[in-house]
Design a protein around this motif. Structure first.
Motif, short mmCIF file in Angstrom:
data_model
loop_
_atom_site.label_atom_id
_atom_site.label_comp_id
_atom_site.label_asym_id
_atom_site.label_seq_id
_atom_site.Cartn_x
_atom_site.Cartn_y
_atom_site.Cartn_z
N ALA A 6 0.79 -0.95 0.27
CA ALA A 6 -0.01 0.18 -0.10
C ALA A 6 0.74 1.27 -0.22
CB ALA A 6 -0.80 -0.02 1.31
N GLN A 7 0.39 2.35 -0.28
CA GLN A 7 0.93 3.69 -0.33
C GLN A 7 -0.05 4.56 0.37
OE1 GLN A 7 2.51 5.15 -4.05
NE2 GLN A 7 1.80 7.35 -3.56
N PHE A 8 0.64 5.61 1.14
CA PHE A 8 -0.10 6.24 1.93
C PHE A 8 0.56 7.73 1.80
CE2 PHE A 8 -0.45 2.32 4.02
CZ PHE A 8 -1.85 2.24 4.28
N THR A 9 -0.44 8.67 1.58
CA THR A 9 0.07 10.02 1.48
C THR A 9 -0.51 10.86 2.88
OG1 THR A 9 -0.19 10.46 -0.72
CG2 THR A 9 -0.24 12.55 0.39
N LEU A 10 0.45 10.98 3.79
CA LEU A 10 0.27 11.60 5.09
C LEU A 10 0.08 12.90 5.00
CD1 LEU A 10 3.18 9.26 6.84
CD2 LEU A 10 0.49 8.84 6.58
N LEU A 11 -0.86 13.48 5.90
CA LEU A 11 -1.14 14.96 5.79
C LEU A 11 -0.58 15.35 7.19
CD1 LEU A 11 -4.60 15.10 4.48
CD2 LEU A 11 -2.32 15.43 3.46
N GLN A 12 -0.17 16.56 7.15
CA GLN A 12 0.61 17.23 8.35
C GLN A 12 -0.20 16.95 9.77
OE1 GLN A 12 1.35 21.58 8.08
NE2 GLN A 12 3.10 21.55 9.35
N GLY A 13 0.53 16.21 10.68
CA GLY A 13 -0.18 16.42 11.87
C GLY A 13 -1.48 15.33 12.08
N VAL A 14 -1.61 14.69 11.00
CA VAL A 14 -2.96 13.72 11.03
C VAL A 14 -2.20 12.18 10.94
CG1 VAL A 14 -4.74 13.00 9.64
CG2 VAL A 14 -4.25 15.46 9.63
N ARG A 15 -2.46 11.56 12.40
CA ARG A 15 -2.20 10.31 12.47
C ARG A 15 -3.02 9.38 11.44
NH1 ARG A 15 -3.33 11.82 17.58
NH2 ARG A 15 -1.11 12.33 18.64
N GLN A 16 -2.37 8.52 10.77
CA GLN A 16 -3.06 7.52 9.93
C GLN A 16 -2.69 5.99 10.10
OE1 GLN A 16 -2.79 8.80 5.68
NE2 GLN A 16 -3.79 7.08 4.99
N LYS A 17 -3.83 5.12 10.05
CA LYS A 17 -3.50 3.80 10.36
C LYS A 17 -2.76 3.28 9.06
CE LYS A 17 -6.48 1.14 12.47
NZ LYS A 17 -7.85 0.50 12.55
N VAL A 18 -1.60 2.50 8.93
CA VAL A 18 -0.95 2.13 7.80
C VAL A 18 -1.06 0.48 7.72
CG1 VAL A 18 0.33 4.39 7.37
CG2 VAL A 18 1.21 2.38 8.84
N GLU A 78 5.43 17.32 8.20
CA GLU A 78 5.61 17.98 6.85
C GLU A 78 4.12 18.48 6.50
OE1 GLU A 78 8.78 18.68 6.50
OE2 GLU A 78 9.59 17.35 7.53
N THR A 79 4.14 19.26 5.53
CA THR A 79 2.76 19.30 4.72
C THR A 79 2.26 17.91 4.26
OG1 THR A 79 3.80 21.52 4.04
CG2 THR A 79 1.86 20.73 2.92
N SER A 80 2.97 17.21 3.51
CA SER A 80 2.54 15.89 3.19
C SER A 80 3.69 15.10 3.08
CB SER A 80 1.71 15.99 2.13
OG SER A 80 2.37 16.08 1.05
N ALA A 81 3.69 13.82 3.03
CA ALA A 81 4.63 12.64 2.86
C ALA A 81 4.18 11.52 2.23
CB ALA A 81 5.69 12.67 3.99
N VAL A 82 4.89 10.75 1.53
CA VAL A 82 4.55 9.48 1.14
C VAL A 82 5.27 8.31 1.64
CG1 VAL A 82 4.21 8.10 -1.15
CG2 VAL A 82 3.90 10.58 -1.15
N LEU A 83 4.38 7.48 2.32
CA LEU A 83 4.87 6.20 2.94
C LEU A 83 4.56 5.02 2.12
CD1 LEU A 83 6.45 5.09 5.59
CD2 LEU A 83 4.09 4.95 6.47
N HIS A 84 5.42 4.21 1.81
CA HIS A 84 5.05 2.72 1.18
C HIS A 84 5.15 1.74 2.13
CE1 HIS A 84 5.40 4.19 -3.20
NE2 HIS A 84 5.70 5.09 -2.51
#
Length: 89
Positions: A6-18, A78-84
């Motif tokens: 999966a690929q996730f685009t994370l937004l600043q300060g928002v926790r996301q279940k990966v 960061e403003t946004s970041a990509v996690l694989h």
């Protein structure tokens, strides 16, 4: 053994279940895909912050094992970041 990516685009300060919890242990490959920008990503539990999380270094790939019933979360300052993510279970 199952395998998911999966690929996730994370937004600043928002926790996301990966990675969602499963009844079995999971082996997780984490890759901070921000090659040019060196953006920071931190991983941990549902309360992860940039102060409490484990740093996923830009351009590096890391492996971790999750015990049964454990979620994995990510956040970026960061403003946004990509996690694989790649997961086998």
């Amino acid at each position: 053994m199952a395998f998911e990516t999966a690929q996730f685009t994370l937004l600043q300060g928002v926790r996301q279940k990966v990675v969602s919890a499963k009844a079995t242990a999971q082996h997780v490959c984490i890759h901070n895909h921000e090659h040019a920008a060196s953006k920071e990503i931190f991983i941990g539990d549902s309360t992860v912050t940039s102060s409490t999380g484990i740093h996923a270094v830009a351009t590096q790939t890391s492996m971790i094992s999750l015990p049964p019933g454990t979620d994995l979360w990510a956040v970026t300052p960061e403003t946004s970041a990509v996690l694989h993510i790649a997961v086998s279970y």
